[in-house]
Design a protein around this motif. Structure first.
Motif, PDB file in Angstrom:
ATOM      1  N   GLN A  11       0.825  -1.213   0.000  1.00 41.98           N
ATOM      2  CA  GLN A  11       0.000   0.000   0.000  1.00 41.98           C
ATOM      3  C   GLN A  11       0.860   1.264   0.000  1.00 41.98           C
ATOM      4  OE1 GLN A  11      -2.425  -0.634   3.482  1.00 41.98           O
ATOM      5  NE2 GLN A  11      -3.981  -1.813   2.368  1.00 41.98           N
ATOM      6  N   ALA A  12       1.952   1.228   0.747  1.00 40.40           N
ATOM      7  CA  ALA A  12       2.847   2.389   0.809  1.00 40.40           C
ATOM      8  C   ALA A  12       3.502   2.635  -0.545  1.00 40.40           C
ATOM      9  CB  ALA A  12       3.910   2.180   1.883  1.00 40.40           C
ATOM     10  N   GLU A  13       3.969   1.576  -1.187  1.00 40.81           N
ATOM     11  CA  GLU A  13       4.613   1.728  -2.498  1.00 40.81           C
ATOM     12  C   GLU A  13       3.624   2.257  -3.532  1.00 40.81           C
ATOM     13  OE1 GLU A  13       7.832  -1.906  -1.781  1.00 40.81           O
ATOM     14  OE2 GLU A  13       6.049  -2.218  -3.030  1.00 40.81           O
ATOM     15  N   GLN A  14       2.386   1.808  -3.464  1.00 41.47           N
ATOM     16  CA  GLN A  14       1.362   2.281  -4.395  1.00 41.47           C
ATOM     17  C   GLN A  14       1.092   3.774  -4.178  1.00 41.47           C
ATOM     18  OE1 GLN A  14      -0.049   0.813  -6.971  1.00 41.47           O
ATOM     19  NE2 GLN A  14      -1.298   2.626  -7.419  1.00 41.47           N
ATOM     20  N   ALA A  15       1.080   4.184  -2.925  1.00 43.86           N
ATOM     21  CA  ALA A  15       0.820   5.604  -2.619  1.00 43.86           C
ATOM     22  C   ALA A  15       1.919   6.500  -3.178  1.00 43.86           C
ATOM     23  CB  ALA A  15       0.705   5.791  -1.108  1.00 43.86           C
ATOM     24  N   LEU A  16       3.152   6.000  -3.211  1.00 36.91           N
ATOM     25  CA  LEU A  16       4.266   6.814  -3.690  1.00 36.91           C
ATOM     26  C   LEU A  16       4.219   7.049  -5.196  1.00 36.91           C
ATOM     27  CD1 LEU A  16       7.370   5.620  -1.614  1.00 36.91           C
ATOM     28  CD2 LEU A  16       5.684   7.373  -1.092  1.00 36.91           C
ATOM     29  N   ALA A  29       3.161   7.277   3.962  1.00 36.76           N
ATOM     30  CA  ALA A  29       3.600   6.073   3.251  1.00 36.76           C
ATOM     31  C   ALA A  29       5.118   5.892   3.398  1.00 36.76           C
ATOM     32  CB  ALA A  29       3.214   6.162   1.776  1.00 36.76           C
ATOM     33  N   VAL A  30       5.853   6.989   3.265  1.00 37.90           N
ATOM     34  CA  VAL A  30       7.310   6.923   3.438  1.00 37.90           C
ATOM     35  C   VAL A  30       7.661   6.508   4.868  1.00 37.90           C
ATOM     36  CG1 VAL A  30       9.409   8.331   3.560  1.00 37.90           C
ATOM     37  CG2 VAL A  30       7.875   8.547   1.602  1.00 37.90           C
ATOM     38  N   ALA A  51       9.855   2.589  -6.206  1.00 41.37           N
ATOM     39  CA  ALA A  51       8.813   3.514  -5.759  1.00 41.37           C
ATOM     40  C   ALA A  51       9.431   4.771  -5.140  1.00 41.37           C
ATOM     41  CB  ALA A  51       7.890   2.831  -4.754  1.00 41.37           C
ATOM     42  N   LEU A  52      10.483   4.594  -4.347  1.00 42.35           N
ATOM     43  CA  LEU A  52      11.150   5.733  -3.729  1.00 42.35           C
ATOM     44  C   LEU A  52      11.831   6.614  -4.782  1.00 42.35           C
ATOM     45  CD1 LEU A  52      12.638   3.816  -0.690  1.00 42.35           C
ATOM     46  CD2 LEU A  52      10.956   5.664  -0.535  1.00 42.35           C
ATOM     47  N   GLU A  53      12.444   5.979  -5.791  1.00 44.28           N
ATOM     48  CA  GLU A  53      13.060   6.734  -6.886  1.00 44.28           C
ATOM     49  C   GLU A  53      12.025   7.590  -7.603  1.00 44.28           C
ATOM     50  OE1 GLU A  53      16.780   4.638  -8.983  1.00 44.28           O
ATOM     51  OE2 GLU A  53      14.971   3.424  -9.024  1.00 44.28           O
ATOM     52  N   ALA A  54      10.857   7.012  -7.846  1.00 47.89           N
ATOM     53  CA  ALA A  54       9.795   7.744  -8.553  1.00 47.89           C
ATOM     54  C   ALA A  54       9.385   8.982  -7.772  1.00 47.89           C
ATOM     55  CB  ALA A  54       8.603   6.828  -8.785  1.00 47.89           C
TER      56      ALA A  54
END
Length: 530
Positions: A11-16, A29-30, A51-54
């Motif tokens: 869910q966190a990765e999707q939010a990012l 999310a982070v 996801a963090l890179e995006a």
């Protein structure tokens, strides 16, 4: 492992990566991902990194003032993965991606990435340098001082700044007697002598030219009270009321600087690179030079500010009187100098990262000042009130070489290994922007605020205004604290009470410092594993 952490991760990765989620949602999310990276590191993977890179490369929150905190936390998840991941491949991937983001980000995202890299843990502990012993400082006349030291002086006495200098019969050697300023303390002054003694011990031999002066003592004391000088110091020097001083013998080129107008480009290039190596090499031993040049956000506010107006490069504020700061750097042909500014470091990497940044920032400023020193008369505003344009004094190719040599030498000294094949910055862009901002004196004025005037006596106030070009008759009728006063004090890098006009320099310094910390982290990790 419970399915709950995996659900939180997904869910966190999707939010990012989903633009429909707002700033607060992405921040939470982070935070979830960071908790996972610390408590259950095996769960974070390549999808987490992507996801963090995006997020870090997204323009969605570029204009949001608080975006720095979001980006810093996002980049810190990657640094947590580098430190905590149980898979070496995942550690390596996170490190490569985080370093790559240095080139792909700007502004707050770049700052967050650099600080995350710069916080990777490195084990550095500096030496224990003894403090003062509280003994009585002996009093000595100049003649008795020379006799007790057994020196034969030749030539004329002269002052270099606040130091009384004399040639000696010993080939290529100077006697330097450094006079304490009115606000100096004895222990701070004596610390320079104690650092000389420390750096002359075994364990501090280095394969680059670095002259450590020979410290001198009077009756076994590093600090003494000096009377009956052979010539009076300049009126600009306000001596300590007790006449405190220290003495040492050094090389004749101790006071030759890389940005002196008589120094050629090749010599300046070599000197800057060698001193960068020495700063990095000493930093790796926990010895920090905390003032390669004096840097201020605002000199006139130093009397009333807790930080004395000193410049903190990572805040990217306006830099006060940059050319004046570079006039007499604490590095020269003989190596580093002014050891009273050395400190022993043992602390967190993020603090060391800021120290390293101050080193890079100072070295790059001195590099820029080298070109301006080729014609010191071209400065400020012309007869028509227009900014002096001195860009033609710059050699972009030489400046580019200076930037590369400064980084490569510092990295090698600090990490103990060859530097990366490529600089962590767009150095051509940096060169272009340095020439543009350092070559044109656009920012010359500042406000002398009423509150700053109130810290001056009427005599100091009048002398200050006369120094800044105000008419003497007009000044005599003015009293401190009546009105804010516009003064001409530049050139500065940036307008008064604004940000630095050369943000590319801040980003370059951040990237260089971060890569040095990362390189040291890797070197220590490999040493432990081998």
């Amino acid at each position: 492992m419970s399915t709950y952490p995996r659900t939180v991760k997904r869910q966190a990765e999707q939010a990012l990566v989903d633009s429909r989620f707002d700033f607060i949602a992405k921040y939470h999310a982070v935070a979830d991902l960071r908790q996972l990276a610390r408590k259950t590191p095996p769960i974070t993977d390549l999808q987490t990194i992507t996801a963090l890179e995006a997020l870090l490369q997204s323009d969605q929150f570029r204009r949001v003032r608080q975006s720095y905190f979001l980006f810093r936390e996002a980049a810190t998840v990657l640094s947590d993965m580098i430190v905590n991941s149980t898979e070496s491949g995942m550690q390596r991937t996170a490190l490569i991606r985080l370093e790559r983001l240095l080139r792909k980000t700007r502004g707050n995202a770049h700052r967050g990435v650099a600080e995350a890299l710069g916080s990777l843990p490195v084990a550095i502990r500096g030496p224990r340098v003894p403090g003062g012993n509280g003994a009585t400082m002996p009093a000595v006349t100049w003649q008795a001082l020379v006799q007790s030291l057994g020196l034969h002086l030749t030539g004329e006495f002269r002052y270099v700044g606040r130091s009384l200098v004399a040639d000696t019969a010993q080939k290529n050697r100077l006697l330097v007697v450094k006079l304490a300023k009115i606000d100096d303390c004895a222990d701070q002054l004596g610390q320079e002598i104690r650092w000389m003694e420390t750096l002359r011990h075994p364990g501090y031999e280095v394969d680059r030219r670095f002259h450590v002066p020979v410290p001198l003592k009077i009756r076994r004391q590093p600090v003494f009270r000096l009377t009956h000088l052979p010539c009076e110091p300049p009126t600009t020097i306000a001596r300590h009321p007790e006449g405190l001083a220290i003495a040492f013998v050094t090389l004749t080129d101790y006071f030759v600087y890389p940005n002196h107008h008589r120094v050629d480009g090749d010599t300046a290039l070599e000197t800057l690179g060698r001193n960068a190596y020495l700063m990095g090499w000493l930093a790796a031993k926990g010895v920090i030079h905390d003032a390669p040049i004096p840097l201020f956000h605002n000199r006139t506010q130093r009397l009333r500010r807790d930080d004395q107006g000193r410049y903190q490069w990572f805040r990217a504020g306006r830099l006060d009187q940059w050319l004046d700061s570079c006039a007499f750097p604490n590095l020269g042909l003989s190596g580093l100098r002014d050891f009273e500014h050395f400190t022993s470091f043992s602390g967190e990497s993020r603090v060391l990262y800021r120290h390293i940044g101050s080193h890079f920032f100072s070295l790059l400023l001195v590099a820029g000042s080298f070109f301006r020193s080729q014609d010191g008369s071209r400065r400020g505003l012309d007869a028509d009130g227009r900014p002096v344009d001195a860009r033609d004094l710059f050699d972009p190719n030489l400046l580019g070489k200076m930037i590369r040599d400064i980084f490569n030498n510092y990295y090698t000294g600090f990490c103990g290994s060859p530097p990366p094949a490529n600089l962590p910055i767009d150095h051509l862009r940096l060169v272009s922007r340095m020439v543009e901002e350092m070559g044109v004196d656009r920012y010359m004025t500042e406000l002398l605020r009423r509150v700053d005037q109130q810290h001056m006596t009427p005599a100091q106030f009048h002398a200050f205004l006369k120094q800044k070009g105000y008419d003497e008759k007009k000044v005599e009728g003015m009293q401190p604290g009546q009105n804010d006063i516009l003064i001409n004090s530049g050139p500065h890098l940036g307008d008064f009470n604004r940000q630095i006009s050369l943000p590319e320099l801040i980003e370059a310094v951040a990237a260089m410092s971060a890569v040095c910390i990362a390189g040291r982290f890797l070197a220590q990790k490999q040493s432990i594993e081998s």
